[in-house]
Design a protein around this motif. Structure first.
Motif, short mmCIF file in Angstrom:
data_model
loop_
_atom_site.label_atom_id
_atom_site.label_comp_id
_atom_site.label_asym_id
_atom_site.label_seq_id
_atom_site.Cartn_x
_atom_site.Cartn_y
_atom_site.Cartn_z
N GLY A 111 -9.57 -12.67 -2.30
CA GLY A 111 -9.63 -12.03 -3.60
C GLY A 111 -8.74 -10.81 -3.69
N GLY A 112 -8.45 -10.42 -4.94
CA GLY A 112 -7.59 -9.27 -5.19
C GLY A 112 -8.39 -8.01 -5.45
N LEU A 113 -7.73 -7.07 -6.10
CA LEU A 113 -8.39 -5.80 -6.43
C LEU A 113 -9.43 -6.02 -7.52
CD1 LEU A 113 -5.21 -3.54 -6.52
CD2 LEU A 113 -6.93 -3.65 -4.70
N PRO A 114 -10.57 -5.36 -7.44
CA PRO A 114 -11.57 -5.49 -8.49
C PRO A 114 -10.98 -5.11 -9.85
CG PRO A 114 -12.49 -4.33 -6.61
CD PRO A 114 -11.02 -4.46 -6.37
N GLY A 115 -11.28 -5.90 -10.87
CA GLY A 115 -10.73 -5.64 -12.19
C GLY A 115 -9.37 -6.24 -12.41
N SER A 116 -8.82 -6.91 -11.38
CA SER A 116 -7.53 -7.57 -11.57
C SER A 116 -7.72 -8.85 -12.38
CB SER A 116 -6.90 -7.91 -10.22
OG SER A 116 -7.72 -8.80 -9.49
N THR A 117 -6.65 -9.24 -13.05
CA THR A 117 -6.64 -10.47 -13.83
C THR A 117 -5.65 -11.42 -13.19
OG1 THR A 117 -7.11 -9.23 -15.85
CG2 THR A 117 -6.25 -11.48 -16.10
N PRO A 118 -6.10 -12.58 -12.66
CA PRO A 118 -5.14 -13.49 -12.03
C PRO A 118 -3.95 -13.79 -12.93
CG PRO A 118 -7.36 -14.23 -11.58
CD PRO A 118 -7.48 -13.09 -12.57
N GLY A 119 -2.77 -13.43 -12.45
CA GLY A 119 -1.56 -13.67 -13.21
C GLY A 119 -1.28 -12.68 -14.31
N PRO A 121 -1.98 -8.31 -16.07
CA PRO A 121 -2.09 -6.88 -15.77
C PRO A 121 -3.51 -6.50 -15.42
CG PRO A 121 -2.02 -7.22 -18.14
CD PRO A 121 -1.79 -8.57 -17.51
N PRO A 122 -3.70 -5.34 -14.77
CA PRO A 122 -5.06 -4.91 -14.42
C PRO A 122 -5.85 -4.51 -15.66
CG PRO A 122 -3.48 -3.19 -13.92
CD PRO A 122 -2.67 -4.38 -14.32
N ALA A 123 -7.15 -4.64 -15.56
CA ALA A 123 -8.02 -4.16 -16.63
C ALA A 123 -7.97 -2.63 -16.66
CB ALA A 123 -9.44 -4.63 -16.38
N PRO A 124 -8.24 -2.03 -17.81
CA PRO A 124 -8.26 -0.57 -17.88
C PRO A 124 -9.20 0.02 -16.83
CG PRO A 124 -8.41 -1.51 -20.07
CD PRO A 124 -8.54 -2.66 -19.11
N GLY A 125 -8.71 0.99 -16.09
CA GLY A 125 -9.52 1.64 -15.08
C GLY A 125 -9.73 0.84 -13.82
N ALA A 126 -8.96 -0.21 -13.64
CA ALA A 126 -9.14 -1.08 -12.47
C ALA A 126 -8.93 -0.30 -11.17
CB ALA A 126 -8.16 -2.25 -12.53
#
Length: 298
Positions: A111-119, A121-126
């Motif tokens: 898995g990636g960073l919490p709050g990441s979106t596969p493919g 940009p990161p979610a706000p505050g990720a």
């Protein structure tokens, strides 16, 4: 084994990962693999869940094949209680499914960073704490080891190319995977060597040898890396021989490390997925015979 599925003698270590023929049903993929002459298939959990593990196991067995691995468990980097509980519950189900379909190898993508979106940009505050995410993944792995051991299933850690560190796998090199596996028995935690993800690593030869010496090699997966990459890099895998990977060298390293298990071809590529299932299976096996099998040794 039926007459339809026994026309070609199987190559004893060849495995078709069913993701390579993504749009086929599990039964269609297994039948195509058997007709082409594969000895095994690598399964994905979505299809196993659609049919039920026992039915999936029966389909494979009746085709005269075995299950080389189940994809996938993992995504262990959650930083909140609900996410941790959900990840552990899902991975325990994955272990049970692996045992039920008859494989000892459960491929784990951490898995990636919490709050990441596969493919995306990161979610706000990720959370961008990569080191902390790896620590959490190690903690969750430790939580799962006793459960996996009790079911006779090995958690096979798969490092992914650094392109995917943010959204899919905080584990990027074979050396990192081996370091993470080190505290646990090799019968319970292993590593996956996937050419698409590790071919570039300047330490690959040494780390493959280390993996063999530590008896950690769970799976050898092959496909090629070519340019240009697709807009979604995840779908950029190519047929063996169509790109830049030195399969002769990597396969010799894997063989010298003592690996005697199945060799899975796993391709994510829209063009390959659109092709006829039997044509794809035949191409995959021909490329395996030409570029991989001669270097596996006796």
């Amino acid at each position: 084994m039926s007459a339809e599925t026994s026309a070609v003698a199987a190559r004893p270590r060849s495995s078709l990962n069913t993701a390579t023929v993504k749009h086929a049903s599990l039964a269609e993929a297994v039948a195509a693999a058997s007709r082409a002459g594969f000895a095994a298939v690598g399964l994905w959990r979505d299809q196993v869940q659609e049919t039920g593990p026992r039915t999936a196991a029966r389909i494979v067995a009746e085709a005269g094949l075995r299950v080389s691995s189940l994809c996938r468990g993992g995504f262990l980097t959650a930083d909140d209680d609900a996410g941790i509980t959900a990840a552990l519950d899902d991975n325990k189900r994955a272990v049970e499914e692996a045992a039920a379909v008859g494989t000892s190898e459960l491929v784990m993508v951490l898995g990636g960073l919490p709050g990441s979106t596969p493919g995306g940009p990161p979610a706000p505050g990720a959370d961008r704490g990569l080191v902390a995410a790896r620590v959490r993944a190690a903690d969750r792995l430790a939580d799962l080891v006793p459960f996996a051991a009790a079911h006779g299933v090995r958690l096979a850690l798969e490092p992914l190319h650094p392109l995917f560190a943010a959204d899919r796998a905080v584990l990027s090199t074979l050396g990192q995977a081996l370091d993470l596996a080190a505290p646990f028995p090799p019968s319970v935690v292993g590593v996956v060597i996937d050419t698409y993800h590790v071919w570039w690593d300047p330490e690959l030869a040494a780390q493959v040898a280390r993996a063999g010496a530590e008896e950690r090699i769970s799976s050898y997966q092959v496909c090629d890396w070519a340019l240009p990459l697709a807009p979604d890099a995840l779908l950029s895998r190519r047929h063996v021989g169509d790109g830049y990977v030195d399969f002769a060298a990597v396969t010799r390293w894997v063989a010298a490390a003592g690996y005697r298990g199945d060799v899975e071809t796993e391709i994510f590529n829209e063009d390959v997925w659109r092709a006829d299932v039997d044509a794809t299976a035949a191409t995959v096996l021909e490329r395996y015979e030409r570029h991989v099998e001669p270097h596996l040794g006796p």
